[in-house]
Design a protein around this motif. Structure first.
Motif, PDB file in Angstrom:
ATOM      1  N   LEU A   1     -26.882  39.466  20.988  1.00  0.00           N
ATOM      2  CA  LEU A   1     -26.268  38.302  21.147  1.00  0.00           C
ATOM      3  C   LEU A   1     -26.436  37.075  20.765  1.00  0.00           C
ATOM      4  N   THR A   2     -28.008  36.800  20.879  1.00  0.00           N
ATOM      5  CA  THR A   2     -28.624  35.413  20.436  1.00  0.00           C
ATOM      6  C   THR A   2     -28.344  35.267  18.642  1.00  0.00           C
ATOM      7  N   GLY A   3     -28.674  36.506  18.160  1.00  0.00           N
ATOM      8  CA  GLY A   3     -28.666  36.795  16.592  1.00  0.00           C
ATOM      9  C   GLY A   3     -27.424  35.953  16.113  1.00  0.00           C
ATOM     10  N   GLY A   4     -26.565  36.704  16.462  1.00  0.00           N
ATOM     11  CA  GLY A   4     -24.996  36.489  16.250  1.00  0.00           C
ATOM     12  C   GLY A   4     -24.713  34.998  16.519  1.00  0.00           C
ATOM     13  N   LEU A   5     -24.892  34.500  17.601  1.00  0.00           N
ATOM     14  CA  LEU A   5     -24.783  33.225  18.158  1.00  0.00           C
ATOM     15  C   LEU A   5     -25.476  32.260  16.983  1.00  0.00           C
ATOM     16  N   ALA A   6     -26.910  32.663  16.710  1.00  0.00           N
ATOM     17  CA  ALA A   6     -27.779  31.785  16.065  1.00  0.00           C
ATOM     18  C   ALA A   6     -27.124  31.428  14.738  1.00  0.00           C
ATOM     19  N   HIS A   7     -26.496  32.406  13.981  1.00  0.00           N
ATOM     20  CA  HIS A   7     -26.039  32.506  12.728  1.00  0.00           C
ATOM     21  C   HIS A   7     -24.798  31.461  12.580  1.00  0.00           C
ATOM     22  N   ASP A   8     -24.032  31.682  13.654  1.00  0.00           N
ATOM     23  CA  ASP A   8     -22.773  30.548  13.653  1.00  0.00           C
ATOM     24  C   ASP A   8     -23.137  29.217  13.979  1.00  0.00           C
ATOM     25  N   PHE A   9     -24.035  29.005  15.166  1.00  0.00           N
ATOM     26  CA  PHE A   9     -24.636  27.549  15.112  1.00  0.00           C
ATOM     27  C   PHE A   9     -25.527  27.053  14.200  1.00  0.00           C
ATOM     28  N   ASN A  10     -26.218  27.856  13.273  1.00  0.00           N
ATOM     29  CA  ASN A  10     -26.795  27.371  12.190  1.00  0.00           C
ATOM     30  C   ASN A  10     -25.946  26.846  11.087  1.00  0.00           C
ATOM     31  N   ASN A  11     -24.803  27.640  11.119  1.00  0.00           N
ATOM     32  CA  ASN A  11     -23.754  27.143  10.137  1.00  0.00           C
ATOM     33  C   ASN A  11     -23.157  25.690  10.537  1.00  0.00           C
ATOM     34  N   LEU A  12     -22.963  25.854  12.023  1.00  0.00           N
ATOM     35  CA  LEU A  12     -22.424  24.622  12.307  1.00  0.00           C
ATOM     36  C   LEU A  12     -23.444  23.375  12.226  1.00  0.00           C
ATOM     37  N   LEU A  13     -24.641  23.527  12.592  1.00  0.00           N
ATOM     38  CA  LEU A  13     -25.675  22.471  12.376  1.00  0.00           C
ATOM     39  C   LEU A  13     -25.935  22.412  11.004  1.00  0.00           C
ATOM     40  N   THR A  14     -25.549  22.958   9.959  1.00  0.00           N
ATOM     41  CA  THR A  14     -25.897  22.831   8.575  1.00  0.00           C
ATOM     42  C   THR A  14     -24.745  21.568   8.075  1.00  0.00           C
ATOM     43  N   ILE A  15     -23.586  21.952   8.664  1.00  0.00           N
ATOM     44  CA  ILE A  15     -22.474  20.952   8.136  1.00  0.00           C
ATOM     45  C   ILE A  15     -22.792  19.706   9.078  1.00  0.00           C
ATOM     46  N   ILE A  16     -23.139  19.652  10.337  1.00  0.00           N
ATOM     47  CA  ILE A  16     -23.519  18.543  11.086  1.00  0.00           C
ATOM     48  C   ILE A  16     -24.696  17.626  10.311  1.00  0.00           C
TER      49      ILE A  16
ATOM     50  N   PRO B   1     -35.077  43.443  -3.600  1.00  0.00           N
ATOM     51  CA  PRO B   1     -35.987  42.560  -4.044  1.00  0.00           C
ATOM     52  C   PRO B   1     -36.325  41.579  -2.910  1.00  0.00           C
ATOM     53  N   ASP B   2     -37.672  41.207  -3.099  1.00  0.00           N
ATOM     54  CA  ASP B   2     -38.322  40.258  -1.973  1.00  0.00           C
ATOM     55  C   ASP B   2     -37.907  38.783  -2.514  1.00  0.00           C
ATOM     56  N   ILE B   3     -37.296  38.173  -2.006  1.00  0.00           N
ATOM     57  CA  ILE B   3     -36.576  36.734  -2.809  1.00  0.00           C
ATOM     58  C   ILE B   3     -37.005  35.718  -1.505  1.00  0.00           C
ATOM     59  N   PRO B   4     -37.390  34.401  -2.055  1.00  0.00           N
ATOM     60  CA  PRO B   4     -37.484  33.147  -1.388  1.00  0.00           C
ATOM     61  C   PRO B   4     -36.441  32.889  -0.464  1.00  0.00           C
ATOM     62  N   THR B   5     -36.374  32.660   0.772  1.00  0.00           N
ATOM     63  CA  THR B   5     -35.284  32.329   1.579  1.00  0.00           C
ATOM     64  C   THR B   5     -35.443  31.237   2.376  1.00  0.00           C
ATOM     65  N   LEU B   6     -34.319  30.402   2.368  1.00  0.00           N
ATOM     66  CA  LEU B   6     -34.384  28.998   2.994  1.00  0.00           C
ATOM     67  C   LEU B   6     -33.510  29.243   4.317  1.00  0.00           C
ATOM     68  N   ARG B   7     -33.956  28.981   5.546  1.00  0.00           N
ATOM     69  CA  ARG B   7     -32.910  29.044   6.676  1.00  0.00           C
ATOM     70  C   ARG B   7     -32.349  27.832   6.851  1.00  0.00           C
ATOM     71  N   LYS B   8     -30.958  28.143   7.395  1.00  0.00           N
ATOM     72  CA  LYS B   8     -30.040  27.162   7.979  1.00  0.00           C
ATOM     73  C   LYS B   8     -30.370  26.540   9.251  1.00  0.00           C
ATOM     74  N   PRO B   9     -29.987  25.503   9.648  1.00  0.00           N
ATOM     75  CA  PRO B   9     -29.850  24.253   8.801  1.00  0.00           C
ATOM     76  C   PRO B   9     -30.947  23.656   8.136  1.00  0.00           C
ATOM     77  N   PHE B  10     -30.744  22.841   7.041  1.00  0.00           N
ATOM     78  CA  PHE B  10     -31.905  22.450   6.167  1.00  0.00           C
ATOM     79  C   PHE B  10     -31.306  21.028   5.625  1.00  0.00           C
ATOM     80  N   GLU B  11     -32.261  20.180   5.358  1.00  0.00           N
ATOM     81  CA  GLU B  11     -31.916  18.963   4.748  1.00  0.00           C
ATOM     82  C   GLU B  11     -32.113  18.832   3.377  1.00  0.00           C
ATOM     83  N   ARG B  12     -31.914  17.731   2.632  1.00  0.00           N
ATOM     84  CA  ARG B  12     -31.846  17.874   1.232  1.00  0.00           C
ATOM     85  C   ARG B  12     -33.301  17.775   0.847  1.00  0.00           C
ATOM     86  N   SER B  13     -34.156  17.375   1.592  1.00  0.00           N
ATOM     87  CA  SER B  13     -35.684  17.603   1.223  1.00  0.00           C
ATOM     88  C   SER B  13     -36.330  18.872   1.185  1.00  0.00           C
ATOM     89  N   ALA B  14     -35.746  19.567   2.335  1.00  0.00           N
ATOM     90  CA  ALA B  14     -36.269  20.932   2.276  1.00  0.00           C
ATOM     91  C   ALA B  14     -35.598  21.949   1.160  1.00  0.00           C
TER      92      ALA B  14
END
Length: 682
Positions: free
Chosen positions: A316-331, A653-666
């Motif tokens: 449950l947390t994993g699914g909610l986290a994805h949606d919240f991270n997208n929302l927080l990315t926008i915010i 492939p093992d590829i670098p990953t950036l977690r949402k939400p992130f700011e421009r500097s990250a």
């Protein structure tokens, strides 16, 4: 048969009375199932009973007074009684005669060629000769083998599924019935059975109990016989089983489970079957008891239930986290852009910064939730725990009231733990706040750190591999926790605080972090006397020296010549990331899904960077990255995700990953790390 008259003294024949007594003695010996023979010092046969010929099959003409013992030995050797071949007969005879002439007591068993098993016992008669006794134990040995097979079958069934208990109980009931009729002979076998077996009479007093049963109750085997069930069990445990005893007193077989506190103060559990023994005249004259220690099974069931709860909440947390991270990315993205575009002192401090700060706290909360659910990968590194705790002193002090005294007990030598430092700080802060809430009138909070070596014997109980660990003890002198609530402390959303005073996630998050870090935690508490929370995490070596300065980030002018393909299925999220890329100077080409992006990769040669979400309908980000690597092996790729990151699936492939939400500097740092792989990404 050759006469077995008693020897008479020279010149003094046996009297009628002596003959009568001798005949009575021989008649008594002839009634025995065992064969008896008496040899003089020669050694020669003096007397015997009828069972000698019946058990040993000697020729009638051989069984007579004066036959040398060596004749019997040679006869047996020639017919293969001792094994060997014909060439070894004299050696076998010589060995046995040498043993006989030593006139030492001896006892042995011999399996005859016909399968008959004889037990042989020789007892010397000082200065006169010796007596040999042969006992046919063929049936006894066959019976013991039967018992051993039944024991093996019982052990196999006891360890099988719980659903097979009734069948196993039936077999053990049969074994218990046999035990009651031959207790002494089978005592060693019963003690070896991995089950708790006993027999009580109709007055509920113990008549028999095997070693496992007495050890489980912590009672000396010599002291349990004659005691009542109530005395052995104690009032609380006896109250649990009393209804089943009453049910069994009607002649019905019953099965049940019960628990008790053992002498070490630990709760133990057992599953029992109570089989009444009904007398021929009716009525119950006793009960056979078969019990199995299911303490470990109960612990495994509790661990499984806890794991299932954690898994459910984690999903449950994993699914909610994805949606919240997208929302927080926008915010966060829009707030950061608005902050950069607003003129100075035009509402920034009063409105934008609090909003951005709240969004960042939301990001951290999501990370903690994912860590609790074991879906957020930790970022462990060697942490000097003494310095970390010392550095948290001011933060911990601010979290406490003035009436709470904090005491630190830190090691003199540096100890390094392999943990995520931020999560460790969060765990200690959570425990300190719980301690504060347990001491509303003040008290003492003690935080101790020490080295702990977990030996193989302790490792199984602690559920961690053997090795060196760093141990933390957070103790308070507060109100304590009732014993019945201790097993639920780590359940998500369970709290001992008043309604509205706690979320029930604090200890669950601490538990998730510690278990995910390779350690374990336990809580000891006494109502009115305080609580001690002890946890261990793996110890490690000191960290390697810090790397040199990072390579400089690319400039907006340099970025202007590098076309970025941005792939994101959420339009608002894509809009924010596109804005950040544009502010960094990158030209951007957008795609709403993986299939559209694949077509662009095939058609547009100028694409210099691929920035893609991981989870999208149709073709996912990792699958798209694999396609891109096949088309352009040197193309830099950066994945972005609102889910927890971790090891890539097999074949991906093992590829670098950036977690949402992130700011421009990250984002800028992550893109710069693609050009300079030696530079660590944030």
């Amino acid at each position: 048969m050759t006469s077995r008259l008693p020897p008479s003294s020279p010149g003094k024949p046996a009297t009628p009375e002596e003959l009568r007594r001798y005949d009575l003695l021989l008649a008594g010996l002839d009634l025995l199932d065992q064969a008896i023979a008496v040899f003089d010092a020669s050694p020669k046969l003096v007397t015997w009973n009828k069972a000698l010929q019946r058990l040993l099959d000697f020729p009638e003409e051989m069984v007579r007074v004066g036959t040398p013992f060596e004749d019997f030995v040679r006869f047996n050797a020639q017919r293969g009684e001792y094994g060997g071949n014909d060439a070894e007969v004299e050696r076998l005879v010589a060995e046995r005669m040498a043993s006989v002439r030593s006139f030492q007591p001896h006892q042995a068993e011999r399996i005859r060629p016909n399968g008959q098993v004889l037990q042989i016992r020789g007892v010397p008669i000082p200065n006169l000769g010796f007596v040999t006794l042969w006992t046919d134990i063929t049936e006894q040995r066959r019976y013991e083998q039967l018992i051993e097979r039944q024991n093996a079958e019982l052990e196999s069934r006891v360890s099988a599924r719980t659903a097979e208990l009734e069948a196993a109980t039936t077999r053990l009931d049969a074994l218990a019935g046999q035990l009651a009729r031959s207790e002494e002979r089978l005592r060693l076998i019963m003690d070896a059975i991995p089950a708790l077996i006993a027999y009580v009479d109709a007055d509920e007093r113990y008549i028999f109990a095997n070693r496992g049963y007495t050890e489980w109750f912590g009672i000396d085997p010599t002291q349990i016989i004659g005691r009542s069930i109530a005395e052995v069990f104690g009032p609380e445990a006896y109250a649990q089983i009393r209804p089943y005893i009453e049910q069994a007193s009607t002649g019905e077989q019953v099965s049940y489970e019960y628990s008790r506190i053992n002498p070490a103060g630990r709760p133990v559990h057992a599953r029992s079957a109570l089989v009444p023994e009904v007398s021929p005249s009716g009525g119950v004259q006793g009960y056979f008891v078969l019990s199995i220690d299911i303490t470990e099974q109960k612990a495994s069931q509790a661990a499984l239930i806890q794991a299932q709860k954690m898994e459910a909440v984690g999903q449950l947390t994993g699914g909610l986290a994805h949606d919240f991270n997208n929302l927080l990315t926008i915010i966060t993205g829009n707030l950061a852009t608005l902050r950069d575009k607003l003129p100075a002192h035009q509402g920034y401090d009063d409105y934008l910064e609090p909003a951005l700060s709240a969004a960042r706290r939301g990001t951290e909360l999501i990370r903690r939730l994912l860590t609790f659910s074991r879906q957020q990968p930790l970022e462990p590194s060697p942490v000097e725990v003494g310095a970390l705790v010392q550095g948290m002193t001011s933060l911990l002090s601010r979290s406490l009231t003035e009436r709470i005294h904090m005491q630190l007990d830190l090691p003199a030598d540096r100890l390094y733990a392999l943990v995520d430092p931020h999560q460790l700080e969060s765990a200690l802060l959570n425990l300190a706040i719980n301690a504060r809430d347990a001491m509303p009138d003040g008290g003492e909070l003690r935080v101790a750190v020490s080295h702990r070596q977990v030996t193989p014997s302790i490792a199984q109980q602690a559920e961690v591999p053997p090795g060196d660990y760093v141990q933390f003890d957070v103790s308070d002198t507060g109100s304590g926790i009732p014993p019945e609530l201790l097993p639920r402390l780590f359940e998500p959303f369970f709290t001992t605080k008043a309604f509205g005073a706690g979320s029930g996630l604090g200890l669950a998050m601490v538990y998730g972090f510690i278990r995910q870090s390779g350690g374990n935690i336990r809580v000891l508490s006494t109502p009115g006397a305080g609580t001690n929370v002890r946890f261990i995490v793996p110890m490690t070596d000191a960290p390697a020296p810090a790397p040199g300065p990072a390579a400089p980030a690319t400039t907006a002018t340099e970025n202007a010549h590098r076309l970025v393909l941005l792939v994101e299925d959420e339009p608002e999220v894509r809009k924010v990331i596109r804005q950040q890329l544009t502010e960094l100077g990158y030209p951007v080409l957008e795609a709403g899904n993986g299939l559209e992006a694949k077509t662009m990769l095939e058609a547009v040669e100028d694409i210099a960077l691929l920035l893609t979400d991981t989870v999208m309908p149709g073709l996912g980000g990792r699958e798209l990255a694999a396609e891109a690597r096949a088309l352009r092996p040197a193309l830099p790729i950066l994945l972005i995700t609102g889910y927890a990151t971790g090891e890539p699936p097999a074949g991906m492939p093992d590829i670098p990953t950036l977690r949402k939400p992130f700011e421009r500097s990250a984002l800028a740092a992550a893109l710069a790390a693609l050009d300079h792989p030696e530079t660590p990404a944030p």
